[in-house]
Design a protein around this motif. Structure first.
Motif, mmCIF file in Angstrom:
data_model
loop_
_atom_site.group_PDB
_atom_site.id
_atom_site.type_symbol
_atom_site.label_atom_id
_atom_site.label_comp_id
_atom_site.label_asym_id
_atom_site.label_seq_id
_atom_site.Cartn_x
_atom_site.Cartn_y
_atom_site.Cartn_z
ATOM 1 N N ALA A 1 -14.112 5.933 15.451
ATOM 2 C CA ALA A 1 -12.839 5.510 16.046
ATOM 3 C C ALA A 1 -11.674 5.880 15.134
ATOM 4 N N TYR A 2 -11.861 5.656 13.842
ATOM 5 C CA TYR A 2 -10.795 5.985 12.887
ATOM 6 C C TYR A 2 -10.539 7.503 12.898
ATOM 7 N N CYS A 3 -11.621 8.289 12.840
ATOM 8 C CA CYS A 3 -11.467 9.760 12.862
ATOM 9 C C CYS A 3 -10.800 10.221 14.158
ATOM 10 N N GLY B 1 0.808 -1.222 0.000
ATOM 11 C CA GLY B 1 0.000 0.000 0.000
ATOM 12 C C GLY B 1 0.844 1.276 0.000
ATOM 13 N N ILE B 2 0.366 2.245 0.742
ATOM 14 C CA ILE B 2 1.040 3.552 0.788
ATOM 15 C C ILE B 2 2.464 3.408 1.329
ATOM 16 N N GLY B 3 2.624 2.563 2.341
ATOM 17 C CA GLY B 3 3.957 2.386 2.953
ATOM 18 C C GLY B 3 4.968 1.844 1.959
ATOM 19 N N SER C 1 -8.793 8.548 16.085
ATOM 20 C CA SER C 1 -7.369 8.172 16.105
ATOM 21 C C SER C 1 -6.556 9.085 15.189
ATOM 22 N N LYS C 2 -7.098 9.430 14.027
ATOM 23 C CA LYS C 2 -6.330 10.248 13.081
ATOM 24 C C LYS C 2 -6.298 11.726 13.500
ATOM 25 N N HIS C 3 -7.386 12.221 14.114
ATOM 26 C CA HIS C 3 -7.301 13.567 14.721
ATOM 27 C C HIS C 3 -6.203 13.564 15.786
ATOM 28 N N ASN D 1 5.670 7.126 10.139
ATOM 29 C CA ASN D 1 4.649 6.338 10.841
ATOM 30 C C ASN D 1 3.463 6.157 9.907
ATOM 31 N N ASN D 2 3.500 5.028 9.212
ATOM 32 C CA ASN D 2 2.468 4.762 8.196
ATOM 33 C C ASN D 2 1.529 3.631 8.598
ATOM 34 N N ALA D 3 1.979 2.718 9.457
ATOM 35 C CA ALA D 3 1.154 1.552 9.828
ATOM 36 C C ALA D 3 -0.207 2.024 10.314
ATOM 37 N N GLY E 1 6.642 -4.196 10.105
ATOM 38 C CA GLY E 1 5.249 -4.617 9.968
ATOM 39 C C GLY E 1 5.109 -6.000 10.579
ATOM 40 N N ARG E 2 3.908 -6.554 10.510
ATOM 41 C CA ARG E 2 3.709 -7.873 11.124
ATOM 42 C C ARG E 2 4.024 -9.000 10.160
ATOM 43 N N ASP E 3 3.792 -8.777 8.859
ATOM 44 C CA ASP E 3 3.994 -9.831 7.874
ATOM 45 C C ASP E 3 5.394 -9.694 7.261
ATOM 46 N N THR E 4 6.352 -10.426 7.838
ATOM 47 C CA THR E 4 7.740 -10.217 7.390
ATOM 48 C C THR E 4 7.978 -10.762 5.977
ATOM 49 N N TYR F 1 -9.074 9.109 0.053
ATOM 50 C CA TYR F 1 -9.178 7.692 -0.333
ATOM 51 C C TYR F 1 -8.080 7.343 -1.334
ATOM 52 N N THR F 2 -7.247 6.392 -0.951
ATOM 53 C CA THR F 2 -6.077 6.022 -1.754
ATOM 54 C C THR F 2 -6.205 4.573 -2.205
ATOM 55 N N ASP F 3 -5.746 4.333 -3.411
ATOM 56 C CA ASP F 3 -5.958 3.055 -4.094
ATOM 57 C C ASP F 3 -5.101 1.942 -3.486
ATOM 58 N N THR F 4 -5.566 1.390 -2.362
ATOM 59 C CA THR F 4 -4.848 0.299 -1.674
ATOM 60 C C THR F 4 -5.881 -0.704 -1.154
ATOM 61 N N ASP F 5 -5.380 -1.722 -0.456
ATOM 62 C CA ASP F 5 -6.271 -2.715 0.171
ATOM 63 C C ASP F 5 -7.285 -2.028 1.087
HETATM 64 P P1 NDP Z 1 -3.055 -1.087 3.885
HETATM 65 O O1 NDP Z 1 -4.134 -1.798 4.613
HETATM 66 O O2 NDP Z 1 -2.820 -1.358 2.454
HETATM 67 O O3 NDP Z 1 -1.673 -1.284 4.673
HETATM 68 C C1 NDP Z 1 -1.607 -1.092 6.047
HETATM 69 C C2 NDP Z 1 -0.165 -1.278 6.498
HETATM 70 O O4 NDP Z 1 -0.118 -1.115 7.924
HETATM 71 C C3 NDP Z 1 0.331 -2.678 6.182
HETATM 72 O O5 NDP Z 1 1.653 -2.590 5.729
HETATM 73 C C4 NDP Z 1 0.257 -3.390 7.524
HETATM 74 O O6 NDP Z 1 1.276 -4.366 7.605
HETATM 75 C C5 NDP Z 1 0.522 -2.236 8.503
HETATM 76 N N1 NDP Z 1 -0.046 -2.509 9.837
HETATM 77 C C6 NDP Z 1 -1.350 -2.644 10.160
HETATM 78 N N2 NDP Z 1 -1.459 -2.903 11.463
HETATM 79 C C7 NDP Z 1 -0.201 -2.942 11.974
HETATM 80 C C8 NDP Z 1 0.342 -3.173 13.261
HETATM 81 N N3 NDP Z 1 -0.430 -3.434 14.322
HETATM 82 N N4 NDP Z 1 1.686 -3.104 13.426
HETATM 83 C C9 NDP Z 1 2.493 -2.855 12.361
HETATM 84 N N5 NDP Z 1 2.029 -2.633 11.126
HETATM 85 C C10 NDP Z 1 0.707 -2.685 10.928
HETATM 86 O O7 NDP Z 1 -3.346 0.452 4.124
HETATM 87 P P2 NDP Z 1 -2.861 1.763 3.359
HETATM 88 O O8 NDP Z 1 -1.574 1.536 2.698
HETATM 89 O O9 NDP Z 1 -4.001 2.254 2.588
HETATM 90 O O10 NDP Z 1 -2.682 2.724 4.631
HETATM 91 C C11 NDP Z 1 -1.451 3.214 5.086
HETATM 92 C C12 NDP Z 1 -1.719 4.379 6.025
HETATM 93 O O11 NDP Z 1 -2.390 5.407 5.292
HETATM 94 C C13 NDP Z 1 -2.606 4.041 7.213
HETATM 95 O O12 NDP Z 1 -2.141 4.721 8.348
HETATM 96 C C14 NDP Z 1 -3.958 4.558 6.781
HETATM 97 O O13 NDP Z 1 -4.776 4.873 7.882
HETATM 98 C C15 NDP Z 1 -3.561 5.784 5.985
HETATM 99 N N6 NDP Z 1 -4.580 6.230 5.040
HETATM 100 C C16 NDP Z 1 -5.064 5.396 4.059
HETATM 101 C C17 NDP Z 1 -6.046 5.845 3.182
HETATM 102 C C18 NDP Z 1 -6.636 4.978 2.104
HETATM 103 O O14 NDP Z 1 -7.701 5.330 1.562
HETATM 104 N N7 NDP Z 1 -5.999 3.873 1.722
HETATM 105 C C19 NDP Z 1 -6.561 7.224 3.270
HETATM 106 C C20 NDP Z 1 -5.973 8.001 4.327
HETATM 107 C C21 NDP Z 1 -5.019 7.513 5.159
HETATM 108 P P3 NDP Z 1 1.051 -5.790 8.328
HETATM 109 O O15 NDP Z 1 -0.330 -6.227 8.031
HETATM 110 O O16 NDP Z 1 2.128 -6.653 7.769
HETATM 111 O O17 NDP Z 1 1.289 -5.521 9.774
#
Ligand code: NDP
Length: 264
Positions: free
Chosen positions: A161-163, A23-25, A165-167, A96-98, A43-46, A194-198
């Protein structure tokens, strides 16, 4: 290629990206690799992280390691950062993207959902900041970028909850920026729409389930929120992060930069 005009201003510098495998990360990790940094992806999934590290090496010649880390776990975060430091030294960049998202009306939201979103999105960000700040303060240099959301700046229906946490992430960013503003560290938030990810796909699936829409109707509902009419691409978010880590952004701190195609 964009790389032809890029200055590798992160060359020899260590960047940590949480949730850096997909995703974004993953896009942020690519951008920071392109800019020359050594990377630790957490991340959790190595397995996913290791695959992405191999891609970064193949595409950019970047040194990158995968480190298992659940950002909700204080002891696990400490161990992960110790391992990161051992490989490439003190981080100059922390992203900090997780994050996780879950919706539903407040009255029907189990406490466990509320606590989990705050733990991952907000407390996880705080725990990772605490790991890198002492060395950044000593070095009087460093960049922290927190991936918040437009949900950190406005309310969305059934996303309390999401709002919240992000605020919280935006508030933490602004406060930490004030704490570090005189010592060469910048702390900013990037707020994607909204970003094109899972995660966006999950939002579409939820609309299908909750409202009985077809996938196409659900996707159109989401696109109506974005004035430009198309989802944000992960690379567009990554570009903002790369710029915030550049020498051109030394005076930018405490900001919440919206990358949302005209929304918010
Ligand atoms: P994805 O669901 O595609 O990816 C989420 C990432 O977070 C994964 O790499 C996952 O890795 C990691 N993650 C989740 N939980 C944990 C945890 N407990 N510990 C460590 N890592 C964790 O999401 P996006 O790429 O879309 O989102 C990335 C960020 O951008 C997030 O913070 C999200 O809130 C934010 N965002 C996304 C938007 C969207 O529309 N997609 C819009 C606005 C913000 P793993 O599962 O291996 O742990």
């Amino acid at each position: 290629m964009k790389g032809e005009i890029a200055r590798q201003y992160l060359s020899g510098r260590h960047a940590v990206v949480t949730g850096g495998g997909r995703g974004i990360g993953a896009a942020i990790a690519r951008e920071l690799a392109r800019l020359g940094s050594d990377l630790t992806l957490m991340g959790r999934d190595t397995g996913v992280l290791e695959e992405h590290c191999a891609e970064l090496l193949a595409d950019f010649g970047a040194r990158a390691i995968a480190v298992a880390c659940d950002v909700r776990d204080e002891a696990g975060v400490a161990t992960a950062f110790a391992s990161a430091r051992q490989s490439y030294g003190d981080p100059y960049v922390l992203v900090n993207n997780a994050g996780q998202a879950e919706g539903g009306p407040v009255t029907q939201m189990p406490l466990s959902v509320w606590e989990n979103l705050l733990a991952v999105n907000l407390t996880g960000t705080y725990l990772c900041c605490k790991e890198v700040l002492p060395a950044m303060m000593l070095a009087q240099a460093g960049r922290i970028v927190n991936i918040a959301s437009t949900a950190g700046l406005k309310g969305y229906n059934k996303m309390a909850a999401y709002c919240a946490s992000k605020h919280g992430v935006v508030g933490l960013t602004r406060a930490l920026a004030m704490e570090t503003v005189k010592i060469g560290i910048t702390v900013n938030a990037v707020c994607p729409g909204y970003t094109d990810t899972d995660m966006a796909q999950k939002a579409i699936d939820n609309l299908v389930g909750a409202l009985g829409k077809t996938p196409d109707e659900a996707r159109k509902m989401i696109l109506r929120v974005i004035p430009r009419g198309t989802l944000i691409q992960p690379e567009e978010v990554a570009n903002a992060v790369g710029w915030l880590c550049s020498p051109d952004a030394t005076a930018v701190t405490g900001q919440a930069i919206v990358v949302a195609g005209g929304e918010a």
